[in-house]
Design a protein around this motif. Structure first.
Motif, PDB file in Angstrom:
ATOM      1  N   ARG A   7       0.850  -1.194   0.000  1.00 33.45           N
ATOM      2  CA  ARG A   7       0.000   0.000   0.000  1.00 33.45           C
ATOM      3  C   ARG A   7       0.885   1.243   0.000  1.00 33.45           C
ATOM      4  N   PRO A   8       0.519   2.249  -0.770  1.00 38.02           N
ATOM      5  CA  PRO A   8       1.407   3.414  -0.942  1.00 38.02           C
ATOM      6  C   PRO A   8       1.628   4.235   0.319  1.00 38.02           C
ATOM      7  N   ASP A   9       0.702   4.174   1.288  1.00 42.58           N
ATOM      8  CA  ASP A   9       0.822   5.007   2.480  1.00 42.58           C
ATOM      9  C   ASP A   9       1.550   4.312   3.627  1.00 42.58           C
ATOM     10  N   MET A  10       2.187   3.170   3.346  1.00 39.33           N
ATOM     11  CA  MET A  10       2.858   2.418   4.410  1.00 39.33           C
ATOM     12  C   MET A  10       4.186   3.064   4.786  1.00 39.33           C
ATOM     13  N   ASP A  11       4.603   2.846   6.032  1.00 30.98           N
ATOM     14  CA  ASP A  11       5.868   3.362   6.540  1.00 30.98           C
ATOM     15  C   ASP A  11       6.989   2.389   6.158  1.00 30.98           C
ATOM     16  N   PRO A  12       7.914   2.772   5.284  1.00 34.58           N
ATOM     17  CA  PRO A  12       8.980   1.853   4.861  1.00 34.58           C
ATOM     18  C   PRO A  12       9.841   1.350   6.016  1.00 34.58           C
ATOM     19  N   SER A  13       9.961   2.149   7.079  1.00 34.42           N
ATOM     20  CA  SER A  13      10.807   1.742   8.203  1.00 34.42           C
ATOM     21  C   SER A  13      10.226   0.563   8.973  1.00 34.42           C
ATOM     22  N   GLN A  14       8.932   0.296   8.796  1.00 34.42           N
ATOM     23  CA  GLN A  14       8.298  -0.820   9.493  1.00 34.42           C
ATOM     24  C   GLN A  14       8.291  -2.103   8.665  1.00 34.42           C
ATOM     25  N   ALA A  15       8.809  -2.036   7.439  1.00 32.73           N
ATOM     26  CA  ALA A  15       8.820  -3.215   6.568  1.00 32.73           C
ATOM     27  C   ALA A  15       9.779  -4.266   7.111  1.00 32.73           C
ATOM     28  N   LEU A  16       9.466  -5.538   6.853  1.00 31.97           N
ATOM     29  CA  LEU A  16      10.371  -6.626   7.216  1.00 31.97           C
ATOM     30  C   LEU A  16      11.602  -6.545   6.324  1.00 31.97           C
ATOM     31  N   ALA A  17      12.784  -6.573   6.911  1.00 34.44           N
ATOM     32  CA  ALA A  17      14.019  -6.281   6.169  1.00 34.44           C
ATOM     33  C   ALA A  17      14.320  -7.292   5.078  1.00 34.44           C
ATOM     34  N   ALA A  18      13.986  -8.578   5.307  1.00 34.48           N
ATOM     35  CA  ALA A  18      14.329  -9.647   4.360  1.00 34.48           C
ATOM     36  C   ALA A  18      15.746  -9.431   3.827  1.00 34.48           C
ATOM     37  N   PRO A  19      16.759  -9.374   4.701  1.00 37.30           N
ATOM     38  CA  PRO A  19      18.078  -8.880   4.283  1.00 37.30           C
ATOM     39  C   PRO A  19      18.736  -9.685   3.174  1.00 37.30           C
ATOM     40  N   GLN A  20      18.677 -11.039   3.266  1.00 35.24           N
ATOM     41  CA  GLN A  20      19.321 -11.833   2.219  1.00 35.24           C
ATOM     42  C   GLN A  20      18.633 -11.652   0.872  1.00 35.24           C
ATOM     43  N   ALA A  21      17.295 -11.642   0.894  1.00 40.02           N
ATOM     44  CA  ALA A  21      16.560 -11.467  -0.364  1.00 40.02           C
ATOM     45  C   ALA A  21      16.868 -10.107  -0.985  1.00 40.02           C
ATOM     46  N   ALA A  22      16.944  -9.069  -0.145  1.00 36.68           N
ATOM     47  CA  ALA A  22      17.268  -7.733  -0.658  1.00 36.68           C
ATOM     48  C   ALA A  22      18.676  -7.702  -1.254  1.00 36.68           C
ATOM     49  N   LEU A  23      19.622  -8.357  -0.574  1.00 40.20           N
ATOM     50  CA  LEU A  23      20.997  -8.382  -1.059  1.00 40.20           C
ATOM     51  C   LEU A  23      21.106  -9.129  -2.386  1.00 40.20           C
ATOM     52  N   MET A  24      20.522 -10.321  -2.451  1.00 37.94           N
ATOM     53  CA  MET A  24      20.641 -11.127  -3.671  1.00 37.94           C
ATOM     54  C   MET A  24      19.917 -10.474  -4.840  1.00 37.94           C
ATOM     55  N   THR A  25      18.805  -9.822  -4.548  1.00 38.38           N
ATOM     56  CA  THR A  25      18.089  -9.099  -5.601  1.00 38.38           C
ATOM     57  C   THR A  25      18.928  -7.938  -6.122  1.00 38.38           C
ATOM     58  N   THR A  26      19.580  -7.216  -5.217  1.00 38.00           N
ATOM     59  CA  THR A  26      20.459  -6.114  -5.613  1.00 38.00           C
ATOM     60  C   THR A  26      21.593  -6.608  -6.504  1.00 38.00           C
ATOM     61  N   ILE A  27      22.183  -7.756  -6.135  1.00 35.87           N
ATOM     62  CA  ILE A  27      23.278  -8.326  -6.930  1.00 35.87           C
ATOM     63  C   ILE A  27      22.779  -8.706  -8.324  1.00 35.87           C
ATOM     64  N   ALA A  28      21.633  -9.391  -8.393  1.00 36.15           N
ATOM     65  CA  ALA A  28      21.094  -9.805  -9.690  1.00 36.15           C
ATOM     66  C   ALA A  28      20.763  -8.595 -10.559  1.00 36.15           C
ATOM     67  N   GLN A  29      20.093  -7.607  -9.977  1.00 37.69           N
ATOM     68  CA  GLN A  29      19.748  -6.413 -10.748  1.00 37.69           C
ATOM     69  C   GLN A  29      21.001  -5.681 -11.222  1.00 37.69           C
TER      70      GLN A  29
END
Length: 675
Positions: free
Chosen positions: A493-515
């Motif tokens: 949802r567009p009005d959500m607070d990004p700071s409250q999102a679940l970090a999913a750190p490995q998924a974020a890292l691997m996605t960054t590498i692939a992109q």
């Protein structure tokens, strides 16, 4: 009359092992521990071994049946621990939402990738059992601990076995209550963060209050905990102040936000590079023992039937059964991979090429990864095994392969071609991760079975069942958590607070590498710094091991310390340090038996903390989704407003300190009575 340990290992023993009631109980525990691990993994990037709490709960429940036995309890924990570990697939699969390829988790695709990949992980480690479990002196810490607990439950000390449920339950209730006050009522803060000016720059001094992470820190031990602390210091005492001082502050941006952005854009890539080097070094050091283990196992399989030992404890699944399950799982992967790529409308030959190459890379790399993970599990344990490093290598290999295919087919010239290429790399890596995670857990369970007298083929069937049951849980829980909290770059949802999102750190890292590989925009200079730092860390770790008796600096843990958010890691460090001093006190002041009992209480209480906080997180996610879908607030249970935030920080600190006192008292509990 109870059987002695050696009687459980007799070939003629005919006790019920794989029972209907055991499988049903295992399925229930599977659901609980899978949901807990999915939440914990998305929040902090760690999962925990569910073998020990599953064994204790199984003994408590099945004790009500007079004919229950140690082998049946072992099967329950085998099934439950397999599914709990399978949840580590969440280290990569959320990337599909982060790149915008999925708008929610595709149920059947997520299910089949988890189930088929997990089953392959079981099959790939079957040939390694003799070499790495029977004929090896590897430690297998969780496997040995689970076996000891099962033996206590089968002995006359039933009061000790039953007491384990109290620790798990009390830990779960305490952690759940604190998590409810923090995340639902919001009267307690989840962290205390102090920003400190450093010359013209700035850094952060954080403290997270998560009870689940304190429990996880207690379980991972002092070496990993202090290594993470070193990583935090490298990031926040070294790189962040340096970059904030030497970089120009953008107009309109506060120094705090600037420091956070530099950490995200630069420092985390340095941590990723260090983790990559650590993973490669681990695989290099494991190459010879893995090859030796595979060679011994293949030789045993080629041995004539009359020369093979026919003892009950030496019977694996038959070659025909393995071939059948392998064929079914590979066909399942081929089918689901085709369903994944076919909506793009590519020519049939190109679709089939993507399917065959993607599944082929996943299966071939999965086999070697399975052998490496099996050895790592024996060496350092399931919870400490560097699955994240394996994932980094897997996403790089998958991305390079898919880059070659997409380039040859002209995919990048098509609308959305880069996103499709990234998605196929992530999908391929998700299969590899499922194989790796189960291989990690499988050997611990087989070690437990070997120590208590289980029949290997029955355990292998239980592991397959655990994979299937757990796979049904993962997708719905992922969807629930996504709708409630969202992920970095993927908010429902567009009005959500990004700071409250679940970090999913490995998924974020691997996605960054692939992109970064597909778009050629990855800031490689920071990855290179991380690679150089990783080499230095490996050298330091080797020097410490050779020149000291007990000091080491696991480079992967240091890399994680640089990469993960500091508020997530500080409670891990606190838990590891607390566990070290508690263990040291018990060894110095108490007898060996009492120290062992205290260690067991601490392990079970820590496991309960993880389960309690995680289950509350999942349940609260359901409440949030219901509230938002009916036009309500994202904090439907909050009883205070934002102006209470400062008070909540200090209340959270007081509760956290009190919690650490309770944890210490429970671990030392019976010992104090002896003083």
């Amino acid at each position: 009359m109870k059987l002695e340990d050696n009687e459980f290992m007799q070939h003629e023993l005919r006790l019920p092992e794989l029972t209907v009631r055991g499988m049903l109980l295992g399925a229930v525990l599977t659901i609980i521990f899978t949901a807990s691990n999915v939440y914990l993994g998305l929040k902090v990037g760690l999962t925990f071994s569910s073998a020990i709490p599953a064994a204790v709960i199984s003994m408590a429940v099945l004790k009500m049946a007079k004919d229950s036995n140690i082998l049946e309890n072992n099967m329950v924990q085998t099934q439950a621990s397999a599914a709990g570990t399978l949840s580590a697939i969440i280290f990569i699969i959320p990337g599909m939402l982060m790149i915008g390829y999925w708008q929610g988790f595709e149920f059947w695709q997520t299910l089949l990738v988890s189930a088929c990949g997990g089953c392959l992980g079981v099959l790939f480690t079957i040939p390694l059992r003799r070499a790495m479990v029977v004929h090896s002196d590897l430690a297998y810490p969780e496997g040995v601990a689970a076996a000891e607990i099962l033996k206590v439950g089968s002995s006359s000390k039933q009061d000790q076995a039953g007491s384990g449920v109290k620790e798990i339950t009390s830990g779960g209730i305490l952690a759940g209550l604190i998590a409810f006050c923090t995340n639902a009522l919001q009267v307690l803060s989840s962290e205390l963060s102090l920003w400190i000016p450093v010359g013209r720059g700035m850094t952060q001094l954080p403290l997270g209050y998560s009870t689940a992470l304190v429990g996880a820190g207690y379980l991972i031990g002092i070496a990993a905990g202090l290594s993470m602390l070193v990583g935090i210091l490298i990031a926040w005492v070294g790189f962040v102040p340096y970059y904030t001082i030497t970089s120009a502050l953008p107009d309109g941006m506060t120094m705090q936000k600037f420091a956070g952005k530099l950490y995200q854009d630069r420092v985390r890539l340095i941590g990723a590079g260090a983790m990559g080097v650590a993973a490669i070094w681990t695989l290099i050091t494991l190459a010879r023992p893995v090859v030796d283990g595979v060679r011994e196992s293949l030789a045993a399989m080629r041995m004539p039937v009359e020369d093979k030992g026919k003892h009950r404890m030496d019977i694996d699944m038959s070659v025909k059964s393995i071939a059948l399950v392998f064929s079914v799982t590979v066909l399942g992967l081929l089918g689901i991979f085709y369903a994944f790529v076919s909506p793009e409308g590519l020519p049939l030959t190109e679709n089939l090429t993507f399917v065959i190459v993607g599944v082929g890379v996943a299966v071939l790399m999965g086999f070697f990864v399975a052998a490496a993970c099996a050895y790592m599990a024996g060496l350092v344990g399931t919870s400490s095994s560097p699955i994240s490093g394996i994932g980094i290598l897997a996403i790089i290999v998958a991305s390079l392969v898919m880059y070659g295919l997409c380039s040859s087919f002209g995919i990048f010239a098509l609308p959305g071609g880069e996103k499709f290429a990234t998605a196929t790399a992530i999908f391929t890596t998700s299969i590899i991760m499922a194989i790796a995670c189960i291989s990690n857990d499988n050997m611990q369970d087989l070690k437990t079975g070997y120590l208590v007298g289980a029949t290997p083929w029955r355990q292998q069937v239980a592991l397959l069942l655990g994979c299937v049951v757990g796979a049904f849980v993962i997708a719905p829980v992922l969807n629930l958590l996504y709708e409630a909290y969202g992920f970095p770059g993927a908010l429902p949802r567009p009005d959500m607070d990004p700071s409250q999102a679940l970090a999913a750190p490995q998924a974020a890292l691997m996605t960054t590498i692939a992109q970064g590989i597909f778009s050629s925009t990855l800031a490689w200079e920071y990855v290179y710094i991380g690679l150089g730092l990783g080499v230095v860390l490996v050298i330091v770790d080797q020097l410490l091991k050779r020149n000291t008796h007990s000091l080491c600096l696991p480079p992967l843990a240091v890399g994680m310390g640089i990469y993960l958010p500091p508020s997530v890691q500080t409670p891990l460090v606190v838990g590891a340090v607390l566990g070290y001093f508690l263990r040291k006190h018990m060894k110095a002041k108490l007898g060996a038996e009492q120290a062992k009992a205290g260690e067991r209480r601490g392990t079970l209480f820590a496991s309960g903390l993880i389960v309690g906080e995680s289950i509350v997180g999942v349940l609260l996610a359901g409440v949030i989704v219901v509230s938002v879908s009916n036009g309500g607030s994202e904090s439907p249970l909050a009883i205070v407003g934002k102006d209470f935030a400062d008070t909540a920080e200090w209340l959270g600190l007081l509760v956290f300190v009190a919690f650490l006192g309770i944890f210490s008292k429970i671990v030392l509990g019976t010992g104090k009575k002896q003083d």
